[in-house]
Design a protein around this motif. Structure first.
Motif, PDB file in Angstrom:
ATOM      1  N   PRO A 100       0.820  -1.219   0.000  1.00  0.00           N
ATOM      2  CA  PRO A 100       0.000   0.000   0.000  1.00  0.00           C
ATOM      3  C   PRO A 100       0.856   1.272   0.000  1.00  0.00           C
ATOM      4  O   PRO A 100       1.954   1.290   0.560  1.00  0.00           O
ATOM      5  N   HIS A 101       0.310   2.296  -0.640  1.00  0.00           N
ATOM      6  CA  HIS A 101       0.941   3.616  -0.613  1.00  0.00           C
ATOM      7  C   HIS A 101       0.263   4.504   0.416  1.00  0.00           C
ATOM      8  O   HIS A 101       0.353   5.717   0.352  1.00  0.00           O
ATOM      9  N   TYR A 199     -19.523  -1.197  16.727  1.00  0.00           N
ATOM     10  CA  TYR A 199     -19.346  -0.864  15.316  1.00  0.00           C
ATOM     11  C   TYR A 199     -19.337   0.660  15.170  1.00  0.00           C
ATOM     12  O   TYR A 199     -20.248   1.338  15.664  1.00  0.00           O
ATOM     13  N   SER A 213     -20.707  -3.988   6.934  1.00  0.00           N
ATOM     14  CA  SER A 213     -21.636  -3.593   7.997  1.00  0.00           C
ATOM     15  C   SER A 213     -21.319  -4.308   9.307  1.00  0.00           C
ATOM     16  O   SER A 213     -21.994  -4.081  10.310  1.00  0.00           O
ATOM     17  N   PHE A 237     -12.988   9.323  15.764  1.00  0.00           N
ATOM     18  CA  PHE A 237     -13.723   9.679  14.547  1.00  0.00           C
ATOM     19  C   PHE A 237     -12.782   9.822  13.358  1.00  0.00           C
ATOM     20  O   PHE A 237     -11.677  10.336  13.480  1.00  0.00           O
ATOM     21  N   ASP A 238     -13.263   9.347  12.210  1.00  0.00           N
ATOM     22  CA  ASP A 238     -12.479   9.449  10.983  1.00  0.00           C
ATOM     23  C   ASP A 238     -13.414   9.798   9.817  1.00  0.00           C
ATOM     24  O   ASP A 238     -14.280   9.008   9.457  1.00  0.00           O
ATOM     25  N   ALA A 239     -13.222  10.966   9.272  1.00  0.00           N
ATOM     26  CA  ALA A 239     -14.088  11.416   8.178  1.00  0.00           C
ATOM     27  C   ALA A 239     -13.970  10.507   6.953  1.00  0.00           C
ATOM     28  O   ALA A 239     -14.860  10.488   6.094  1.00  0.00           O
ATOM     29  N   ASP A 241     -14.140   7.289   6.909  1.00  0.00           N
ATOM     30  CA  ASP A 241     -15.010   6.120   7.044  1.00  0.00           C
ATOM     31  C   ASP A 241     -16.431   6.632   7.272  1.00  0.00           C
ATOM     32  O   ASP A 241     -16.716   7.234   8.308  1.00  0.00           O
ATOM     33  N   SER A 242     -17.321   6.368   6.322  1.00  0.00           N
ATOM     34  CA  SER A 242     -18.672   6.952   6.391  1.00  0.00           C
ATOM     35  C   SER A 242     -19.477   6.416   7.570  1.00  0.00           C
ATOM     36  O   SER A 242     -20.480   7.003   7.956  1.00  0.00           O
ATOM     37  N   THR A 243     -19.058   5.291   8.166  1.00  0.00           N
ATOM     38  CA  THR A 243     -19.786   4.771   9.328  1.00  0.00           C
ATOM     39  C   THR A 243     -19.018   4.985  10.636  1.00  0.00           C
ATOM     40  O   THR A 243     -19.388   4.432  11.667  1.00  0.00           O
ATOM     41  N   SER A 244     -17.963   5.780  10.580  1.00  0.00           N
ATOM     42  CA  SER A 244     -17.244   6.142  11.806  1.00  0.00           C
ATOM     43  C   SER A 244     -18.140   7.079  12.613  1.00  0.00           C
ATOM     44  O   SER A 244     -18.784   7.965  12.057  1.00  0.00           O
ATOM     45  N   VAL A 245     -18.190   6.871  13.908  1.00  0.00           N
ATOM     46  CA  VAL A 245     -19.101   7.659  14.723  1.00  0.00           C
ATOM     47  C   VAL A 245     -18.355   8.804  15.409  1.00  0.00           C
ATOM     48  O   VAL A 245     -17.290   8.595  15.991  1.00  0.00           O
ATOM     49  N   ALA A 437     -25.656  -7.137  15.925  1.00  0.00           N
ATOM     50  CA  ALA A 437     -26.244  -5.979  16.594  1.00  0.00           C
ATOM     51  C   ALA A 437     -25.236  -4.840  16.752  1.00  0.00           C
ATOM     52  O   ALA A 437     -25.606  -3.749  17.179  1.00  0.00           O
ATOM     53  N   GLY A 438     -23.956  -5.090  16.420  1.00  0.00           N
ATOM     54  CA  GLY A 438     -22.933  -4.042  16.468  1.00  0.00           C
ATOM     55  C   GLY A 438     -22.424  -3.734  17.866  1.00  0.00           C
ATOM     56  O   GLY A 438     -21.773  -2.718  18.081  1.00  0.00           O
ATOM     57  N   PHE A 464     -21.699   1.647  22.379  1.00  0.00           N
ATOM     58  CA  PHE A 464     -20.819   2.739  22.821  1.00  0.00           C
ATOM     59  C   PHE A 464     -20.643   2.800  24.336  1.00  0.00           C
ATOM     60  O   PHE A 464     -20.218   3.810  24.877  1.00  0.00           O
TER      61      PHE A 464
ATOM     62  N   MET B  52     -32.543  -4.216   8.770  1.00  0.00           N
ATOM     63  CA  MET B  52     -31.541  -3.421   9.467  1.00  0.00           C
ATOM     64  C   MET B  52     -30.480  -2.982   8.467  1.00  0.00           C
ATOM     65  O   MET B  52     -29.909  -3.804   7.770  1.00  0.00           O
ATOM     66  N   VAL B  55     -26.087  -0.012  12.175  1.00  0.00           N
ATOM     67  CA  VAL B  55     -25.995  -0.447  13.565  1.00  0.00           C
ATOM     68  C   VAL B  55     -26.345   0.690  14.512  1.00  0.00           C
ATOM     69  O   VAL B  55     -27.197   0.568  15.372  1.00  0.00           O
ATOM     70  N   MET B  58     -27.823   6.549  12.793  1.00  0.00           N
ATOM     71  CA  MET B  58     -27.060   7.680  12.260  1.00  0.00           C
ATOM     72  C   MET B  58     -27.461   7.915  10.816  1.00  0.00           C
ATOM     73  O   MET B  58     -27.874   6.996  10.123  1.00  0.00           O
ATOM     74  N   LEU B  60     -26.101   9.480   7.090  1.00  0.00           N
ATOM     75  CA  LEU B  60     -24.819   9.712   6.434  1.00  0.00           C
ATOM     76  C   LEU B  60     -24.497  11.208   6.450  1.00  0.00           C
ATOM     77  O   LEU B  60     -25.371  12.042   6.265  1.00  0.00           O
ATOM     78  N   ARG B  61     -23.240  11.486   6.680  1.00  0.00           N
ATOM     79  CA  ARG B  61     -22.802  12.879   6.777  1.00  0.00           C
ATOM     80  C   ARG B  61     -22.762  13.550   5.403  1.00  0.00           C
ATOM     81  O   ARG B  61     -22.483  12.916   4.405  1.00  0.00           O
ATOM     82  N   ASN B  79       0.362  -0.726  -7.817  1.00  0.00           N
ATOM     83  CA  ASN B  79       0.216  -2.141  -7.480  1.00  0.00           C
ATOM     84  C   ASN B  79      -0.443  -2.973  -8.575  1.00  0.00           C
ATOM     85  O   ASN B  79      -0.648  -4.176  -8.404  1.00  0.00           O
TER      86      ASN B  79
END
Lengths: 492, 95
Positions: A100-101, A199, A213, A237-239, A241-245, A437-438, A464, B52, B55, B58, B60-61, B79
């Protein structure tokens, strides 16, 4: 100097702070242990030179008073996390030579806190497996053996290399990923602690995707406190990852107050499955007694849809995998097998590049998503999943955490599950429901089987609420006082 | 629902995985074994249950529609088994 590999992360942190030893010395001791552990095949790629450089830089930072939360702590990284400039394989032939780069968010967070990478840990191919028997790079061996028996055992999976590295004292901690139990089950099989956060707590960016998921990175180490320290560094949090909370990361270590008086611990009756072995049910009862002795209130609960979790999982996870793994086409990564035309090149590359279990799941997933079957399989499974999540939601109205066994058995031998995939899937019967259920969950080593193998108990928490999981996990760990270690036969 | 040899061949083609003719039959048996076990999901009443999809509760932003990344084609293709001048190279597609 005593053996620096036998400490916990918390102890090493104190020793480094006190100047008892340097990060260089600590890393050197672990490189020696890693080299000696070759018979376990826990690592796909070892990076000792980089580790020494990182440890040297760590000592310099500490001297300047800039120590991070994991300053100078040597870790193994599951080879599912992309690491810049270091071969990343997902234990698959199809990623031959992939370098990976970019760096995954979780590993970036670890390096920002001063951690040192020893190498990339072996795993089941694309994290699909419960025994680490599906890796293109060969089986990982469990450091533990049955008493009076010198046959090799599986370390569990899919984070089997991570588990084996930590249990053999080659690494102080390791990253894992958990899709249906891939952190908790190998932790149970190797007598260590494995924590799957809620999750969304840890970023999935730069982690090779299996089932998006469900996938969640988490820590594996030799104490509950060590996993708390690691998770605090990994999470956030990480912008990208769209499912990062977007929630603050609590101080998980501070959550370990040692006091669970008045907490309500749920015991789900549906986890008392047919054919549960006596040693697993008595271990579970022992755990219940420990919770009572510590002042917690035991509450019988029902999670009525538990038995449907595994079949729902084996639609959802393969369906998502079939979509995620479409990217391995012989064009963008590693392996290419030439064919008579473009389509033939795709199909030949994927036939040679994927192992049997991955192919099986890709075919199931493709079928479940194909025209005419989507409603019957994928949609139905997602509805069942909603009911499973609702079961937990109801239970958490009355309890603060749930106690169950982690796995239905201790570690088993290679090939012992025969070639029936369903027998293997049943390993995850206690871990999969919380994945669907996450929910956050931890496996804590709690006792030994009659053959002298480690067995874990699992604690699950509310979404959480990792803090309660760590708090109860710390009390469980203290009560269990699990101090057994494997004999280091692999050193020859 | 039961998979026959022809369906396995069709699914394998959709998944772009070459399966030898002699392997179709055993693979069908294997997949039917798993799918048969999955059939038990039919016992669960899911009337009026929303599937479902997330989880945590939320949405989406949103983000501004602007370029925030890019400009390193060589890194992207590095690669690939066959690449030239920032492009992936593949067998001829159009005659």
């Amino acid at each position: 100097m005593s053996d620096l590999t036998r400490m916990t992360i918390a102890e090493a942190r104190d020793g480094l702070d006190a100047g008892d030893f340097s990060a260089r010395e600590l890393t050197a001791a672990h490189i020696t242990a890693m080299t000696a552990s070759k018979p376990l095949n826990a690592f796909i790629t070892e990076t000792p030179d980089q580790a020494v450089d990182a440890a040297t830089a760590s000592d310099a930072r500490r001297a300047k008073g800039e120590a991070g939360k994991l300053e100078g702590i040597p870790l193994a990284i599951k080879d599912l996390f992309c690491t810049k400039g270091v071969l990343t394989t997902a234990a698959s032939h199809i990623l031959d030579g992939f370098t990976p780069h970019y760096e995954s968010t979780v590993t970036s967070n670890l390096w920002d806190e001063g951690a040192v990478m020893l190498g990339k840990a072996n795993l089941d191919e694309f994290a699909m497996g419960s025994s680490n028997e599906t890796s293109y790079y060969g089986n990982v061996v469990n450091p533990w053996r049955r008493e009076g028996d010198n046959r090799d055992l599986v370390p569990g999976g899919s984070s089997g290399g991570s588990a084996s590295a930590v249990a053999s004292f080659s690494a102080m901690g390791a990253t894992g990923t958990d899709t249906g139990g891939s952190i908790r089950q190998p932790a149970s099989f190797t007598g260590i602690v494995g924590m799957k956060p809620t999750y969304g707590r840890c970023s999935r960016w730069g982690v090779v995707a299996f089932a998006s998921s469900l996938d969640q990175p988490g820590p594996m180490a030799r104490s509950v406190r060590d996993t708390a320290i690691m998770l605090e560094a990994m999470a956030g949090f990480d912008a990208k990852d769209s499912t990062s909370v977007n929630m603050p990361v609590p101080n998980f270590e501070d959550a370990m107050t040692g006091d669970i008086k008045g907490l309500k611990i749920g015991i789900p009756k549906e986890y008392r499955i047919d054919g549960m072995s006596d040693e697993i049910s008595s271990l579970w009862q022992q755990g219940i007694d420990w919770m009572k002795d510590a002042g917690a209130e035991i509450v019988d609960i029902s999670l009525p849809h538990t038995k449907y979790a595994l079949p729902a999982y084996y639609i959802i996870a393969p369906a998502e995998a079939s979509s995620n793994l479409a990217r391995y086409d012989g064009v963008r990564y590693g392996l290419r097998v030439e064919g008579k035309d473009l389509n033939d090149m795709y199909a030949s590359t994927r036939a040679e590049g994927f192992g049997a279990e991955v192919k099986r799941r890709l075919l199931i997933g493709t079928y479940a998503l194909s025209a005419g079957y989507y409603d019957a399989y994928y949609l139905k499974a997602q509805k069942v999943r909603a009911r499973i999540a609702e079961d937990f939601k109801q239970a958490y109205l009355n309890v603060d955490a749930i106690l169950t066994p982690t796995a239905p058995s201790a570690a088993f031998g290679f090939g012992e599950k025969g070639d029936d995939p369903l027998a293997m899937y049943l390993n995850d019967v206690f871990t999969v429901p919380a994945s669907l259920a996450g929910l956050p969950g931890i496996s804590v080593p709690a006792g030994l089987s009659k053959d002298g193998l480690p067995l874990g108990l699992q604690l699950l928490g509310r979404p959480f609420d990792e803090e309660t999981v760590f708090r109860v996990g710390g009390v469980l760990e203290e009560a269990a006082a699990f101090t057994a270690t494997p004999t280091d036969w692999w050193r020859g | 629902m039961s998979l026959d040899k022809a369906t396995v061949a069709k699914v394998a083609n959709l998944a772009r995985i070459k399966v030898e003719e002699k392997d179709l039959e055993p693979m069908a048996a294997e997949l039917n074994n798993i799918l048969g076990w999955i059939e038990q999901l039919g016992e669960v009443n899911t009337d009026d249950v929303e599937p479902m999809t997330s989880v945590a509760q939320m949405s989406l932003r949103w983000r501004a529609d602007e370029v925030t990344d890019g400009g390193y084609a060589e890194d992207v293709v590095a690669n690939g088994p066959n690449h030239e001048d920032g492009y992936f190279a593949v067998p001829k597609v159009i005659e």
